[in-house]
Design a protein around this motif. Structure first.
Motif, PDB file in Angstrom:
ATOM      1  N   THR A   1      -7.181  -4.020   7.173  1.00 23.04           N
ATOM      2  CA  THR A   1      -6.512  -4.746   6.093  1.00 23.04           C
ATOM      3  C   THR A   1      -5.858  -6.033   6.571  1.00 23.04           C
TER       4      THR A   1
ATOM      5  N   SER B   1      -4.168   0.135   9.847  1.00 21.45           N
ATOM      6  CA  SER B   1      -3.899  -1.123   9.136  1.00 21.45           C
ATOM      7  C   SER B   1      -4.816  -2.258   9.557  1.00 21.45           C
TER       8      SER B   1
ATOM      9  N   ASP C   1       0.848  -1.186   0.000  1.00 20.81           N
ATOM     10  CA  ASP C   1       0.000   0.000   0.000  1.00 20.81           C
ATOM     11  C   ASP C   1       0.894   1.249   0.000  1.00 20.81           C
TER      12      ASP C   1
END
Length: 293
Positions: free
Chosen positions: A159, A156, A101
């Protein structure tokens, strides 16, 4: 600059840190962990390490078992730098891929640049250099780096958290990681108080942190809908949380003395450090217990 003997020690410790990380990566399925959980653990540990670096460096300056804490500051700083590389670039033939990312990678690279002032300053202090620049960088950077790491961790979670992991379990693990960091912060603060390194409201800030810790541990035991927590899911976890609570009582008295301005003997700082280490080990054990649910 680092003295030659201290520099050699830093290089030696760096070799063993790198060797340990390599062994960990090659340990096989017995230590296997999904890549998302591993990445989140490493981020949390980095936030905790940033605070531990400051604590160890402060203890060096306080004259409390200077050689021991100099080694701890050096080792933790080197481990921090090595782990930032893992988080950004991954590990060849390992279970951790490079961060894909772009936004998150840029944030980690920014933290890595910022942390250089922290880790390099701690190496200088560990080598006996207590000049204004390394001490000031240490004081300014450690909390900022820790906060930034936990901010990236929070962003995060959607994810990287395992999809099958219940929200209550994920929230409990996140809170335990934050509790671990809070203990590191308070241990650092005890040393700051002894050396008069904190801000004017240092004592009030410590008391507020102590109350946060107590409220969070109570929430883990009894549940808290606002935090997204159910009560302790089984008797083993409830007992383990109770053990954290009982050890906290012993540490609380020392923290309170530091927060209220009572003169701190070096032995008080050492005892607080030992009690705090026991607490953080128990919280690490609790995280493992939650992961097995």
């Amino acid at each position: 600059m680092l003295r030659p003997m201290k520099l050699q020690r830093a290089k030696t410790l760096g070799f063993w840190v790198r060797l340990f990380l390599a062994m960990l990566l090659c340990a096989g399925s017995a230590l296997a962990q999904d890549a998302g959980s591993l990445r989140m653990d490493l981020m949390a540990q980095q936030g905790q390490r940033a605070l531990r670096i400051a604590k160890s460096a402060c203890l060096v300056m306080s004259g409390s078992q200077s050689e021991l804490h100099a080694d701890a500051a050096t080792e933790t700083a080197l481990e921090f730098d090595a782990t930032m590389m893992r988080l950004i670039d991954g590990v060849a033939e390992g279970e951790l891929a490079p961060e894909k990312d772009n936004r998150r990678r840029q944030k980690l690279e920014e933290i890595s640049r910022l942390s250089k002032g922290l880790t390099r300053s701690s190496l200088q202090i560990a080598a006996g250099d207590f000049h204004t620049i390394p001490v000031s960088l240490l004081l300014v950077r450690n909390q900022h780096v820790a906060n930034q790491m936990f901010e990236v961790l929070s962003e995060s979670a959607p994810t990287y958290a395992p999809a099958e992991q219940p929200a209550e379990v994920r929230n409990a693990i996140g809170l335990l990681q934050a509790q671990h960091a809070l203990i590191e912060e308070l241990l650092r603060d005890v040393c700051y108080a002894r050396l008069s390194l904190g801000p004017e409201d240092h004592g009030a800030q410590m008391i507020a942190k102590m109350r946060r810790f107590e409220a969070a541990n109570a929430a883990l035991i009894t549940g808290d809908a606002e935090r997204g927590l159910s009560k302790a899911p089984n008797i083993s976890i409830k007992i383990a949380l109770g053990q954290v609570d009982s050890k906290w009582i012993s540490l609380h008295a020392l923290l309170n003395d530091a927060a209220t301005g009572k003169e701190q003997d070096v032995r008080d700082v050492q005892l607080a450090s030992v009690l705090g280490e026991t607490l953080t080990h128990r919280m690490t054990k609790l995280i493992k217990m939650y992961r097995k649910l």
